[in-house]
Write a protein that holds these residues in place. Structure first.
Motif, PDB file in Angstrom:
ATOM      1  N   ASP A 112     164.803   8.020 -34.473  1.00  0.00           N
ATOM      2  CA  ASP A 112     164.755   6.655 -34.664  1.00  0.00           C
ATOM      3  C   ASP A 112     164.137   6.078 -33.565  1.00  0.00           C
ATOM      4  N   VAL A 113     164.294   6.220 -32.283  1.00  0.00           N
ATOM      5  CA  VAL A 113     163.394   5.667 -30.995  1.00  0.00           C
ATOM      6  C   VAL A 113     162.140   6.024 -31.183  1.00  0.00           C
ATOM      7  N   ALA A 114     161.575   7.226 -31.508  1.00  0.00           N
ATOM      8  CA  ALA A 114     160.263   7.442 -31.578  1.00  0.00           C
ATOM      9  C   ALA A 114     159.732   6.576 -32.876  1.00  0.00           C
ATOM     10  N   ALA A 115     160.517   6.423 -33.909  1.00  0.00           N
ATOM     11  CA  ALA A 115     159.694   5.713 -34.988  1.00  0.00           C
ATOM     12  C   ALA A 115     159.646   4.014 -34.583  1.00  0.00           C
ATOM     13  N   LYS A 116     160.734   3.701 -33.536  1.00  0.00           N
ATOM     14  CA  LYS A 116     160.696   2.309 -33.196  1.00  0.00           C
ATOM     15  C   LYS A 116     159.487   2.111 -32.355  1.00  0.00           C
ATOM     16  N   ASP A 117     159.005   3.014 -31.703  1.00  0.00           N
ATOM     17  CA  ASP A 117     157.828   2.621 -30.647  1.00  0.00           C
ATOM     18  C   ASP A 117     156.633   2.111 -31.573  1.00  0.00           C
ATOM     19  N   ARG A 170     156.690   0.061 -33.685  1.00  0.00           N
ATOM     20  CA  ARG A 170     156.793  -1.456 -33.824  1.00  0.00           C
ATOM     21  C   ARG A 170     156.543  -2.065 -32.497  1.00  0.00           C
ATOM     22  N   ILE A 171     157.042  -1.427 -31.244  1.00  0.00           N
ATOM     23  CA  ILE A 171     156.748  -2.275 -30.006  1.00  0.00           C
ATOM     24  C   ILE A 171     155.139  -2.209 -29.972  1.00  0.00           C
ATOM     25  N   ASP A 172     154.470  -1.100 -30.314  1.00  0.00           N
ATOM     26  CA  ASP A 172     152.944  -0.767 -30.118  1.00  0.00           C
ATOM     27  C   ASP A 172     152.488  -2.021 -30.886  1.00  0.00           C
ATOM     28  N   ASP A 173     152.796  -2.193 -32.031  1.00  0.00           N
ATOM     29  CA  ASP A 173     152.320  -3.331 -32.964  1.00  0.00           C
ATOM     30  C   ASP A 173     152.389  -4.769 -32.251  1.00  0.00           C
ATOM     31  N   LEU A 174     153.726  -5.048 -31.865  1.00  0.00           N
ATOM     32  CA  LEU A 174     153.853  -6.213 -30.957  1.00  0.00           C
ATOM     33  C   LEU A 174     153.003  -6.390 -29.898  1.00  0.00           C
ATOM     34  N   CYS A 175     152.910  -5.229 -29.057  1.00  0.00           N
ATOM     35  CA  CYS A 175     151.796  -5.414 -28.141  1.00  0.00           C
ATOM     36  C   CYS A 175     150.576  -5.680 -28.184  1.00  0.00           C
ATOM     37  N   GLU A 176     150.032  -5.205 -29.387  1.00  0.00           N
ATOM     38  CA  GLU A 176     148.814  -5.071 -29.577  1.00  0.00           C
ATOM     39  C   GLU A 176     148.516  -6.479 -30.146  1.00  0.00           C
ATOM     40  N   ARG A 177     149.368  -7.044 -31.087  1.00  0.00           N
ATOM     41  CA  ARG A 177     149.121  -8.480 -31.303  1.00  0.00           C
ATOM     42  C   ARG A 177     149.113  -9.444 -30.136  1.00  0.00           C
ATOM     43  N   HIS A 221     157.833   5.540 -22.393  1.00  0.00           N
ATOM     44  CA  HIS A 221     158.692   6.284 -21.609  1.00  0.00           C
ATOM     45  C   HIS A 221     160.135   6.441 -22.371  1.00  0.00           C
ATOM     46  N   ALA A 222     160.446   5.593 -23.203  1.00  0.00           N
ATOM     47  CA  ALA A 222     161.807   5.551 -23.857  1.00  0.00           C
ATOM     48  C   ALA A 222     161.452   6.725 -24.938  1.00  0.00           C
ATOM     49  N   VAL A 223     160.318   6.918 -25.524  1.00  0.00           N
ATOM     50  CA  VAL A 223     160.121   8.051 -26.498  1.00  0.00           C
ATOM     51  C   VAL A 223     159.955   9.041 -25.730  1.00  0.00           C
ATOM     52  N   ASN A 224     159.312   9.241 -24.513  1.00  0.00           N
ATOM     53  CA  ASN A 224     159.583  10.580 -23.919  1.00  0.00           C
ATOM     54  C   ASN A 224     161.111  11.156 -23.688  1.00  0.00           C
ATOM     55  N   ALA A 278     168.856   2.904 -26.721  1.00  0.00           N
ATOM     56  CA  ALA A 278     168.840   3.890 -27.590  1.00  0.00           C
ATOM     57  C   ALA A 278     168.446   5.351 -27.692  1.00  0.00           C
ATOM     58  N   ALA A 279     167.606   5.539 -26.527  1.00  0.00           N
ATOM     59  CA  ALA A 279     167.143   6.759 -26.155  1.00  0.00           C
ATOM     60  C   ALA A 279     168.104   7.421 -25.273  1.00  0.00           C
ATOM     61  N   MET A 280     168.771   6.607 -24.370  1.00  0.00           N
ATOM     62  CA  MET A 280     169.700   6.869 -23.456  1.00  0.00           C
ATOM     63  C   MET A 280     171.143   7.449 -24.281  1.00  0.00           C
ATOM     64  N   ALA A 281     171.272   6.642 -25.192  1.00  0.00           N
ATOM     65  CA  ALA A 281     172.536   7.001 -26.085  1.00  0.00           C
ATOM     66  C   ALA A 281     172.403   7.978 -26.654  1.00  0.00           C
ATOM     67  N   ALA A 282     171.196   8.475 -27.187  1.00  0.00           N
ATOM     68  CA  ALA A 282     171.005   9.936 -27.832  1.00  0.00           C
ATOM     69  C   ALA A 282     171.074  10.939 -26.999  1.00  0.00           C
ATOM     70  N   TYR A 283     170.763  10.686 -25.611  1.00  0.00           N
ATOM     71  CA  TYR A 283     170.699  11.865 -24.717  1.00  0.00           C
ATOM     72  C   TYR A 283     172.133  11.665 -24.327  1.00  0.00           C
ATOM     73  N   ALA A 284     172.987  10.962 -24.353  1.00  0.00           N
ATOM     74  CA  ALA A 284     174.337  10.935 -23.923  1.00  0.00           C
ATOM     75  C   ALA A 284     175.084  11.615 -24.897  1.00  0.00           C
ATOM     76  N   SER A 285     174.806  11.643 -26.144  1.00  0.00           N
ATOM     77  CA  SER A 285     175.831  12.081 -27.522  1.00  0.00           C
ATOM     78  C   SER A 285     174.929  13.194 -28.186  1.00  0.00           C
ATOM     79  N   ASP A 286     174.035  13.753 -27.573  1.00  0.00           N
ATOM     80  CA  ASP A 286     173.090  14.846 -28.070  1.00  0.00           C
ATOM     81  C   ASP A 286     172.738  14.357 -29.616  1.00  0.00           C
ATOM     82  N   ASP A 287     172.529  13.426 -29.631  1.00  0.00           N
ATOM     83  CA  ASP A 287     172.183  12.644 -31.047  1.00  0.00           C
ATOM     84  C   ASP A 287     170.497  12.798 -31.660  1.00  0.00           C
TER      85      ASP A 287
END
Lengths: 222, 288
Positions: free
Chosen positions: A146-151, A153-160, A202-205, A131-140
């Motif tokens: 959205d990618v930053a917000a999703k991180d 959730r990833i952090d929560d999953l990893c913590e659990r 890195h995806a958030v970066n 999704a991050a690369m798609a944003a880069y591809a289309s200047d979105d």
């Protein structure tokens, strides 16, 4: 070089960065598959293939430096090249993390933690990267946010998942009488979780650099 | 507003008094690094015509003190016209007509009470091609002070040395001050012209592509010099070289076809994230 050639080079850079990201995502999915199925041959394929990503990275880095030196870009062009320059570094590091995952396949017994769904965390993380690369591809810009917000959730999953490992460690009283196999499993599982969490970072970066590239906005950086 | 500079009837002394009073009544020149610089030159809705042709279209700008302001834009966009308006170098062009306001420290530059010669003592100019007089290095630098009848008022030797030092030329020419200015290299000649411009101790130095005829080494020296000059003077430079504008200026004004000032902002802002698509197209080479 004519201005048309310059514009074509910029477009080619974007295509090359996207191609690099396709290869990196594929490697990441392969590493996850190897982890899940304990497929050491597939893991070896990921590990030995990392030099291809490194070579691609160096090639694109050279292209960015050439564009900066020879075209002296400004404004949107400058931000695009600067963002691409940073994004290929993130992609190269993600490829290193995929290599790590491949190495864990050889050394860890995944069956010890049936409650941890590494495949699910990994898939969510790769989806986030795509999704991050798609944003880069289309200047979105919206997609970048959205990618930053999703991180989170990833952090929560990893913590659990990390909690499950630590709790299991304590409950088996392995702290008192550890054996090497158990310690290997604990270490590799925690590293797997940490590496997937880092892929998300890195995806958030990449999303942050995309936002900078499109709108000169550094809100998501750090 | 005068249609051109030929109608002025006032004396240099009157002009000097008007300008000096305006400068003295302004804010203090001492300022901290974070304080906004005060404005030296202000244009409001400035139009310039050459006959029927409009060269500048409603220009609004405030040139900050002790800063380097770069003016960029395509050929024919009016950037040199604007520069030459500031010290009334366009006065010699019969067909030139100026409308709107142009103020130096609040004083109307085109007021009938302003003598352009006295104005140019405060606002000097350096041109594209080095144009030293066929005189000695010393006489080139002393020329302005002598013409202004100030040779007796000041220590001429000290003034010449100071100007040559400020122009980063003293060490190279101090042993040959009697040699012809024309014997110097192109880059040295341009720095000699800069020394000549600053000898009368102006407040503003206008530069019209001062490095375009120089090789890269001489260009680098002039660029370093411009940076140093901004500590004492307000510098306004017209350049076709956008990288040069990016390197040396604090503020950048972008004029586009039709004599319109489209964007004026901090140089980093203009070159990293301009507000206007037309400016982005111009500076990234997509113009036209």
């Amino acid at each position: 070089m004519s201005r048309n050639d310059y514009q074509q080079q910029l477009e080619r850079l974007r295509e090359d960065v996207l191609e690099m990201s396709d290869v990196v995502c594929l490697r990441l999915r392969k590493a996850l598959e190897a982890l899940e199925t304990k497929d050491e041959a597939l893991a070896e394929d990921v590990i030995t293939g990392d030099h291809e990503i490194n070579e691609l990275y160096l090639e694109l880095e050279g292209d960015c430096i050439d564009l900066l030196a020879l075209q002296q870009p400004v404004a949107g062009d400058l931000r695009f090249i600067a963002a691409s320059f940073k994004i290929i570094t993130d992609l190269e590091r993600i490829a290193d993390l995929a290599t790590n995952l491949g190495k864990y396949t050889r050394w860890a017994d995944r069956d010890r933690y049936p409650d941890i769904d590494i495949r699910h965390i990994g898939t969510e993380t790769v989806d986030m990267l795509e999704a991050a690369m798609a944003a880069y591809a289309s200047d979105d810009v919206d997609a970048a946010y959205d990618v930053a917000a999703k991180d989170e959730r990833i952090d929560d999953l990893c913590e659990r998942a990390s909690e499950v490992v630590v709790r299991d460690l304590l409950e088996t009283e392995a702290v008192i009488a550890p054996d090497d196999a158990l310690l290997d499993d604990v270490e590799r599982m925690l590293l797997t979780i940490r590496d997937l969490e880092r892929v998300g970072d890195h995806a958030v970066n990449i999303a942050a650099r995309t936002l900078y590239m499109v709108e000169n906005d550094d809100e998501l950086i750090f | 507003m005068a249609t051109n500079g030929k109608a002025d009837t006032s004396s240099e002394e009157e002009t000097e008094t008007i300008i000096s009073t305006a400068i003295e009544t302004g804010e203090s020149r001492d300022r901290g690094p974070t304080e906004s610089p005060r404005t030296v030159v202000t244009a409001r809705d400035l139009d310039v015509y050459y006959g029927q042709e409009r060269a500048l279209d409603g220009v609004d700008i405030e040139i900050p003190e002790n800063r380097v302001t770069a003016i960029i834009g395509p050929s024919g966009c009016g950037k040199s016209t604007f520069l030459r308006c500031i010290n009334r170098m366009n006065d010699g062009i019969d067909a030139c007509r100026v409308d709107g306001e142009l103020r130096f420290h609040g004083t109307d530059v085109y007021d009938q009470g302003i003598d352009p010669v006295a104005l140019r003592r405060k606002i000097g100019m350096v041109f594209q091609k080095p144009n030293p007089f066929p005189k000695s290095i010393y006489d080139n630098v002393a020329y302005g002070l002598r013409v202004q009848g100030r040779a007796g008022e000041v220590d001429l030797d000290a003034a010449v040395e100071r100007a040559l030092r400020s122009a980063a030329l003293w060490d190279e020419v101090k042993d040959q001050l009697d040699s012809s200015g024309l014997d110097l290299s192109g880059g040295q000649q341009q720095r000699l012209c800069i020394a000549r411009a600053i000898a009368p101790d102006p407040e503003v130095i206008l530069m019209d592509e001062p490095a375009s005829a120089l090789d890269p080494i001489a260009t680098a020296k002039v660029e370093d010099l411009i940076d140093d000059l901004a500590e004492e003077y307000t510098v306004v430079i017209v350049t076709h070289n956008m990288q040069q504008a990016a390197r040396i200026s604090d503020r950048t004004a972008v004029f586009l076809t039709g004599g319109e000032l489209v964007e004026f902002d901090d140089t980093a802002k203009v070159f990293e994230n301009p507000d206007h698509d037309r400016v982005e197209d111009y500076i990234t080479g997509k113009f036209g």
